[in-house]
Design a protein around this motif. Structure first.
Motif, mmCIF file in Angstrom:
data_model
loop_
_atom_site.group_PDB
_atom_site.id
_atom_site.type_symbol
_atom_site.label_atom_id
_atom_site.label_comp_id
_atom_site.label_asym_id
_atom_site.label_seq_id
_atom_site.Cartn_x
_atom_site.Cartn_y
_atom_site.Cartn_z
ATOM 1 N N ASN A 22 46.181 23.391 8.695
ATOM 2 C CA ASN A 22 46.726 23.360 7.335
ATOM 3 C C ASN A 22 47.174 21.960 6.941
ATOM 4 O O ASN A 22 46.964 21.523 5.802
ATOM 5 N N ASP A 23 47.795 21.260 7.875
ATOM 6 C CA ASP A 23 48.234 19.889 7.587
ATOM 7 C C ASP A 23 47.037 19.000 7.255
ATOM 8 O O ASP A 23 47.104 18.167 6.340
ATOM 9 N N PHE A 24 45.953 19.179 8.002
ATOM 10 C CA PHE A 24 44.748 18.381 7.746
ATOM 11 C C PHE A 24 44.193 18.678 6.350
ATOM 12 O O PHE A 24 43.839 17.761 5.602
ATOM 13 N N ILE A 35 36.931 17.381 4.585
ATOM 14 C CA ILE A 35 37.271 18.769 4.905
ATOM 15 C C ILE A 35 36.006 19.549 5.235
ATOM 16 O O ILE A 35 35.963 20.319 6.200
ATOM 17 N N PHE A 36 34.960 19.326 4.449
ATOM 18 C CA PHE A 36 33.691 20.025 4.685
ATOM 19 C C PHE A 36 33.137 19.675 6.062
ATOM 20 O O PHE A 36 32.733 20.565 6.825
ATOM 21 N N ARG A 40 32.634 22.156 9.280
ATOM 22 C CA ARG A 40 31.328 22.377 9.909
ATOM 23 C C ARG A 40 31.372 22.036 11.394
ATOM 24 O O ARG A 40 30.829 22.757 12.229
ATOM 25 N N ASP A 41 32.039 20.933 11.731
ATOM 26 C CA ASP A 41 32.113 20.507 13.131
ATOM 27 C C ASP A 41 32.822 21.535 14.006
ATOM 28 O O ASP A 41 32.486 21.693 15.185
ATOM 29 N N TYR A 42 33.812 22.228 13.424
ATOM 30 C CA TYR A 42 34.618 23.160 14.211
ATOM 31 C C TYR A 42 34.313 24.628 13.895
ATOM 32 O O TYR A 42 35.070 25.517 14.294
ATOM 33 N N TYR A 63 35.140 23.843 -5.353
ATOM 34 C CA TYR A 63 35.716 22.593 -4.837
ATOM 35 C C TYR A 63 34.639 21.745 -4.153
ATOM 36 O O TYR A 63 34.523 20.536 -4.403
ATOM 37 N N PHE A 64 33.830 22.372 -3.316
ATOM 38 C CA PHE A 64 32.791 21.618 -2.621
ATOM 39 C C PHE A 64 31.627 21.260 -3.545
ATOM 40 O O PHE A 64 30.949 20.248 -3.343
#
Length: 265
Positions: A22-24, A35-36, A40-42, A63-64
């Motif tokens: 959430n902080d990120f 953020i995208f 995707r990485d995680y 948003y994206f």
């Protein structure tokens, strides 16, 4: 999509807490591309972002889109199937058969079938064989999924499965075992109805598949008949996997275009 584990458990695999996630997000709201990429990485899906941030799925999508990214590209990251199979999960299993139904024999039979089908277009045979074998050798949809050298249930997308070695052989065994199970519960009348159904994009078609796959079959088939059904179905799935998957880029599971996947997508 699969709900094998909670978002807390999913993030914990990477040593990340809900608070850290959430902080990120809150610190980078002005950087949708970051953020995208992190999502995707995680392996964080749109639904997970919804749970984390409280923003609606539609808001996240819009948003994206402001930077020409599609939120659907975060979704369906599972290796086998990207829909909730529910009671049909029992049809997904490793192949433990021997002789003509072993993985080695089915692989050879599929190669032979490709040669037979394209004997008048021999120039296509190498690519068809490559498409078939690469589907298992391509690696998982997300790079982290084989970091620990195993595929767990949450990565496979089928909650009742035990972890398996992260190898092409495991995927081919799960693919073959599932097709054997599918053709063990479908009788000839059901197969004729399924194959002859005119609108395969309809809810009625899905209902037919679910009903047929959910009821025991009285059909008794020889191993040779099962091999024939599996090789033909394998070639259909492989062709669909590459033809549709390349265009839509949203279904990477090797069983997504099987009767199981089509029934529940």
């Amino acid at each position: 999509m699969s709900n094998c584990i909670s978002i807390e458990a999913h993030l914990a695999k990477f040593g990340i807490s809900i608070q850290q996630a959430n902080d990120f997000i809150n610190s980078n709201l002005h950087k949708p591309e970051e953020i995208f990429q992190a999502a995707r990485d995680y392996g964080v899906t749109t639904q997970m972002l919804n749970e984390l941030s409280g923003y609606s799925m539609n808001d996240i999508s819009e948003y994206f889109k402001t930077i020409d990214l599609e939120s659907r590209d975060l979704d369906d990251p599972f290796i086998l199937v990207n829909s909730d199979l529910n009671s049909l999960e029992s049809l997904v299993s490793l192949n433990t058969k021997e002789d003509t139904l072993s993985n080695t024999s089915l692989h050879a039979a599929t190669i032979q079938k490709i040669h037979e089908l394209f004997k008048n277009e021999p120039q296509k045979i190498p690519d068809k064989i490559d498409d078939y074998e690469v589907m298992f050798n391509l690696g998982p949809p997300r790079s982290y999924q084989d970091d620990d050298s195993i595929y767990d249930a949450s990565e496979l997308g089928v909650c009742n499965l035990a972890s398996v070695p992260a190898t092409p052989e495991s995927l081919e065994s799960l693919f073959n075992g599932s097709l054997i199970n599918i053709f063990s519960v479908l009788d000839d009348n059901e197969l004729n109805l399924i194959n002859g159904f005119s609108n395969k994009n309809s809810e009625e078609y899905q209902a037919l598949l679910i009903s047929s796959l959910s009821t025991p079959s009285s059909a008794i088939r020889s191993d040779a008949d099962i091999v024939s059904l599996i090789t033909n179905e394998t070639i259909r799935i492989v062709e669909t996997y590459w033809d549709i998957g390349d265009v839509e880029d949203d279904l990477d599971g090797i069983l997504d275009y099987s009767y199981l996947g089509l029934a529940t997508i």
